[in-house]
Enzyme design. Structure first.
Site, PDB file in Angstrom:
ATOM      1  N   ASN A 157       0.875  -1.168   0.000  1.00 17.48           N
ATOM      2  CA  ASN A 157       0.000   0.000   0.000  1.00 17.48           C
ATOM      3  C   ASN A 157       0.910   1.214   0.000  1.00 17.48           C
ATOM      4  O   ASN A 157       1.451   1.608   1.029  1.00 17.48           O
ATOM      5  CB  ASN A 157      -0.925  -0.003   1.223  1.00 17.48           C
ATOM      6  CG  ASN A 157      -1.869   1.185   1.231  1.00 17.48           C
ATOM      7  OD1 ASN A 157      -1.519   2.287   0.819  1.00 17.48           O
ATOM      8  ND2 ASN A 157      -3.090   0.968   1.712  1.00 17.48           N
ATOM      9  N   ASN A 217      -7.447  -4.428   5.172  1.00 21.62           N
ATOM     10  CA  ASN A 217      -7.986  -3.619   6.263  1.00 21.62           C
ATOM     11  C   ASN A 217      -8.699  -4.486   7.297  1.00 21.62           C
ATOM     12  O   ASN A 217      -9.782  -4.134   7.784  1.00 21.62           O
ATOM     13  CB  ASN A 217      -8.921  -2.533   5.717  1.00 21.62           C
ATOM     14  CG  ASN A 217      -8.179  -1.254   5.398  1.00 21.62           C
ATOM     15  OD1 ASN A 217      -7.322  -0.810   6.158  1.00 21.62           O
ATOM     16  ND2 ASN A 217      -8.494  -0.657   4.259  1.00 21.62           N
ATOM     17  N   ASP A 264       2.703   4.551   5.360  1.00 21.84           N
ATOM     18  CA  ASP A 264       2.506   3.991   6.693  1.00 21.84           C
ATOM     19  C   ASP A 264       2.453   2.462   6.670  1.00 21.84           C
ATOM     20  O   ASP A 264       2.411   1.826   7.722  1.00 21.84           O
ATOM     21  CB  ASP A 264       1.254   4.565   7.368  1.00 21.84           C
ATOM     22  CG  ASP A 264       0.062   4.696   6.427  1.00 21.84           C
ATOM     23  OD1 ASP A 264       0.128   4.173   5.303  1.00 21.84           O
ATOM     24  OD2 ASP A 264      -0.932   5.330   6.823  1.00 21.84           O
ATOM     25  N   HIS A 265       2.458   1.868   5.490  1.00 23.57           N
ATOM     26  CA  HIS A 265       2.578   0.414   5.318  1.00 23.57           C
ATOM     27  C   HIS A 265       4.013   0.073   4.926  1.00 23.57           C
ATOM     28  O   HIS A 265       4.744   0.919   4.390  1.00 23.57           O
ATOM     29  CB  HIS A 265       1.663  -0.087   4.203  1.00 23.57           C
ATOM     30  CG  HIS A 265       0.209   0.045   4.475  1.00 23.57           C
ATOM     31  ND1 HIS A 265      -0.617  -1.037   4.687  1.00 23.57           N
ATOM     32  CD2 HIS A 265      -0.590   1.144   4.559  1.00 23.57           C
ATOM     33  CE1 HIS A 265      -1.851  -0.619   4.889  1.00 23.57           C
ATOM     34  NE2 HIS A 265      -1.863   0.705   4.817  1.00 23.57           N
TER      35      HIS A 265
END
Length: 259
Positions: A7, A150, A248-249
């Site tokens: 991601n 998610n 952030d991934h």
């Protein structure tokens, strides 16, 4: 064969990070999520220069998925929409046949705040994915469902689970949906190799989450039965999360015997 998911959280803004990682890790196939770029703004030329061809489904905000494959690998798009709702135009799903493996790149809705309309959409989308996954298994071909689900499937997949009990990524309805999907006959590649280890793929930008290793495992690989015995390795390139101006991934990858 090395197959990855990442991601990227904005493909144009984080293109230097992506290209740096591609040069370092050299995956054969990589699925990207959250392109955050309309179809015509995808950086195809830069991706090609790095040695990869691309199939992508762009969207201006939040969504967008792509499948990259090394130049020379045979890749053919199969579909770019999840069946079940012709009015759903969000760019969250892409299928391509690459070297005899059906690669299904997905970005499952976040669903927050929950309960609410976004959470309802998440559950409905999840059911459509489950229906599609069942149909794919009936073809009895090598298939990988991979991307940002998610979903934190178990308490092992989240730092301090008690803080997430009301979050859409950890609500019992969502965890049950993931369990029902896997129960069709899919294998969680990370848990196959690391059944009892705390492994994270995401650390938010707040409260020094990366430094404290306060992470979540929400990026997954689900393998069809034809690929389970070919799984050789799996890893999270955690260090990439520590790079400047990164997502952030972190990238996640598996290796399978390509014979």
């Amino acid at each position: 064969m090395k197959i990855a998911t990442y991601n990227v959280n904005g493909v144009n803004g984080r293109l230097p990070v992506l290209l740096r990682w591609l040069g370092e890790a050299k995956p054969d196939i990589i699925c990207l999520q959250e392109l955050k770029a309309p179809q015509e703004k995808f950086p195809e030329a830069e991706i090609n220069k790095a040695g990869y061809n691309a199939i992508w489904h762009g969207q201006k905000q939040w969504n967008g998925v792509a499948i990259l494959s090394k130049t020379g690998l045979k890749a053919e798009e199969v579909g770019r929409a999840l069946p079940g709702d012709a009015e759903d135009v969000q760019s969250r799903y892409l299928e391509a046949m690459v070297e005899g493996i059906l690669i299904c790149c997905l970005y499952l809705p976040n669903g927050n705040p929950a309960p609410g309309p976004k959470f309802d959409y998440k559950l409905k989308w999840f059911q459509r994915l489950t229906n599609r996954a069942k149909a794919l298994l009936e073809f009895k071909i090598p298939v990988i469902l991979l991307g940002d689900f998610n979903v934190m499937p178990t308490e092992l997949d989240v730092y301090k689970p008690e803080r997430w009990v009301k979050d859409a990524l950890f609500r019992p309805e969502v965890r049950e949906a993931f369990h029902n999907l896997v129960a069709q006959g899919w294998t969680d590649a990370i848990r196959k190799l690391y059944p009892n280890e705390k492994i994270y793929t995401f650390w938010d930008y707040f409260r020094n989450a990366y430094g404290r290793d306060a992470g979540l495992r929400i990026d997954h690989f689900l393998l069809s039965p034809q690929l389970v015995d070919k799984l050789k390795n799996a890893k999270v390139d955690r260090h990439v999360r520590g790079w400047e101006k990164t997502s952030d991934h972190a990238p996640v990858w598996i290796e399978i015997d390509s014979k």
